[in-house]
Write a protein that holds these residues in place. Sequence first.
Motif, PDB file in Angstrom:
ATOM      1  N   ARG A   1      -8.374   1.190  -4.372  1.00 40.13           N
ATOM      2  CA  ARG A   1      -7.832  -0.146  -4.574  1.00 40.13           C
ATOM      3  C   ARG A   1      -6.807  -0.454  -3.489  1.00 40.13           C
ATOM      4  O   ARG A   1      -6.230   0.441  -2.903  1.00 40.13           O
ATOM      5  N   GLN A   2      -6.563  -1.706  -3.247  1.00 38.26           N
ATOM      6  CA  GLN A   2      -5.492  -2.117  -2.361  1.00 38.26           C
ATOM      7  C   GLN A   2      -4.268  -2.371  -3.214  1.00 38.26           C
ATOM      8  O   GLN A   2      -4.333  -3.043  -4.234  1.00 38.26           O
ATOM      9  N   ARG A   3      -3.089  -1.838  -2.769  1.00 33.30           N
ATOM     10  CA  ARG A   3      -1.916  -1.937  -3.610  1.00 33.30           C
ATOM     11  C   ARG A   3      -0.718  -2.343  -2.788  1.00 33.30           C
ATOM     12  O   ARG A   3      -0.558  -1.907  -1.665  1.00 33.30           O
ATOM     13  N   PRO A   4       0.156  -3.153  -3.373  1.00 30.35           N
ATOM     14  CA  PRO A   4       1.426  -3.465  -2.721  1.00 30.35           C
ATOM     15  C   PRO A   4       2.367  -2.285  -2.865  1.00 30.35           C
ATOM     16  O   PRO A   4       2.071  -1.323  -3.567  1.00 30.35           O
ATOM     17  N   PRO A   5       3.540  -2.316  -2.219  1.00 32.33           N
ATOM     18  CA  PRO A   5       4.502  -1.228  -2.339  1.00 32.33           C
ATOM     19  C   PRO A   5       4.852  -0.968  -3.794  1.00 32.33           C
ATOM     20  O   PRO A   5       4.911  -1.866  -4.621  1.00 32.33           O
TER      21      PRO A   5
ATOM     22  N   SER B   1       6.902   6.218 -10.036  1.00 34.64           N
ATOM     23  CA  SER B   1       5.582   6.783 -10.251  1.00 34.64           C
ATOM     24  C   SER B   1       4.568   5.937  -9.527  1.00 34.64           C
ATOM     25  O   SER B   1       4.909   5.151  -8.665  1.00 34.64           O
ATOM     26  N   ARG B   2       3.260   6.091  -9.903  1.00 34.14           N
ATOM     27  CA  ARG B   2       2.221   5.318  -9.247  1.00 34.14           C
ATOM     28  C   ARG B   2       2.223   3.904  -9.781  1.00 34.14           C
ATOM     29  O   ARG B   2       1.495   3.542 -10.675  1.00 34.14           O
TER      30      ARG B   2
ATOM     31  N   ASP C   1       1.715  11.799  -4.927  1.00 35.98           N
ATOM     32  CA  ASP C   1       1.324  10.407  -4.710  1.00 35.98           C
ATOM     33  C   ASP C   1       2.579   9.542  -4.763  1.00 35.98           C
ATOM     34  O   ASP C   1       2.820   8.816  -5.733  1.00 35.98           O
ATOM     35  N   PRO C   2       3.427   9.619  -3.737  1.00 43.82           N
ATOM     36  CA  PRO C   2       4.704   8.899  -3.780  1.00 43.82           C
ATOM     37  C   PRO C   2       4.514   7.399  -3.609  1.00 43.82           C
ATOM     38  O   PRO C   2       3.502   6.940  -3.064  1.00 43.82           O
ATOM     39  N   PRO C   3       5.486   6.609  -4.062  1.00 47.35           N
ATOM     40  CA  PRO C   3       5.437   5.163  -3.836  1.00 47.35           C
ATOM     41  C   PRO C   3       5.323   4.854  -2.349  1.00 47.35           C
ATOM     42  O   PRO C   3       5.923   5.536  -1.513  1.00 47.35           O
ATOM     43  N   PHE C   4       4.557   3.848  -2.035  1.00 48.22           N
ATOM     44  CA  PHE C   4       4.358   3.458  -0.644  1.00 48.22           C
ATOM     45  C   PHE C   4       5.630   2.817  -0.068  1.00 48.22           C
ATOM     46  O   PHE C   4       6.439   2.243  -0.778  1.00 48.22           O
TER      47      PHE C   4
ATOM     48  N   GLU D   1       0.139   5.320   2.237  1.00 45.85           N
ATOM     49  CA  GLU D   1      -0.385   4.105   2.850  1.00 45.85           C
ATOM     50  C   GLU D   1      -1.080   4.479   4.160  1.00 45.85           C
ATOM     51  O   GLU D   1      -0.649   5.376   4.885  1.00 45.85           O
ATOM     52  N   THR D   2      -2.166   3.788   4.463  1.00 49.51           N
ATOM     53  CA  THR D   2      -2.994   4.151   5.614  1.00 49.51           C
ATOM     54  C   THR D   2      -2.238   4.065   6.928  1.00 49.51           C
ATOM     55  O   THR D   2      -2.466   4.868   7.835  1.00 49.51           O
ATOM     56  N   LEU D   3      -1.318   3.131   7.055  1.00 51.33           N
ATOM     57  CA  LEU D   3      -0.592   2.969   8.308  1.00 51.33           C
ATOM     58  C   LEU D   3       0.403   4.088   8.557  1.00 51.33           C
ATOM     59  O   LEU D   3       0.935   4.204   9.663  1.00 51.33           O
ATOM     60  N   LEU D   4       0.656   4.905   7.558  1.00 50.66           N
ATOM     61  CA  LEU D   4       1.594   6.014   7.723  1.00 50.66           C
ATOM     62  C   LEU D   4       0.843   7.270   8.146  1.00 50.66           C
ATOM     63  O   LEU D   4      -0.111   7.677   7.491  1.00 50.66           O
TER      64      LEU D   4
END
Length: 214
Positions: free
Chosen positions: A3-7, A12-13, A150-153, A182-185
């Motif tokens: 899924r695509q997710r905002p920060p 938690s997730r 799975d840390p917060p983005f 996040e993919t950019l990281l």
Amino acid sequence: MTRQRPPRSSTSRRTPAKRGGQQLGKPIGKPLGKLRIIGGEFRRRQLPVLDSPGLRPTPDRVRETLFNWLGQQLYGQQVLDLFAGTGALGIEAVSRGASWVDFVERDPQVAAQLSTNLASLNITASAVHVNDVQAYLTRPAKPYTLVFLDPPFHQQLAAPCCSALETSGWLDNEAMIYLETETLLAPKVPANWLLHRETQAGESTARLYQRQAP
């Protein structure tokens, strides 16, 4: 993930609260939706998920991919589920044969629901720790064979958590570490963590590392 997710918040997730701390007009802290266990002893069991801002289980397809990567290696594993949220990953691990799971979740209400769900499955080989993950990792450590992280983005938590796991004695010599960012990281992980599997979905990338003893 798929899924695509905002920060997400640091507990938690989950994503940040919207509309004054509510989603779609529903009160926080009430059961909303279900977590479905997809494999093992508790396959197809459904567990309630709180209506807490942004809280949602890791999607079925993502969990299925991860546990296909892990294969039959779960039997007897000592597991640490950090930023546990619903506990979807740790519960799935127990269902598939893990011998013990420690869940770390900062939000007391979310942690209480996780404890209730574990009790409903008669899972006694586990513990829920209401604590901030970075604070928890400063405690005296014991080695785990599998860690879910799975840390917060967008909060720069991946690198310090990975470093603490490696340097403070939390990992068995050949531990597996699942990391979602996040993919950019481009996550900075210890040099002795070898990338075993990787997949990208939307704005997130999931990686499974195999540790080699230094």
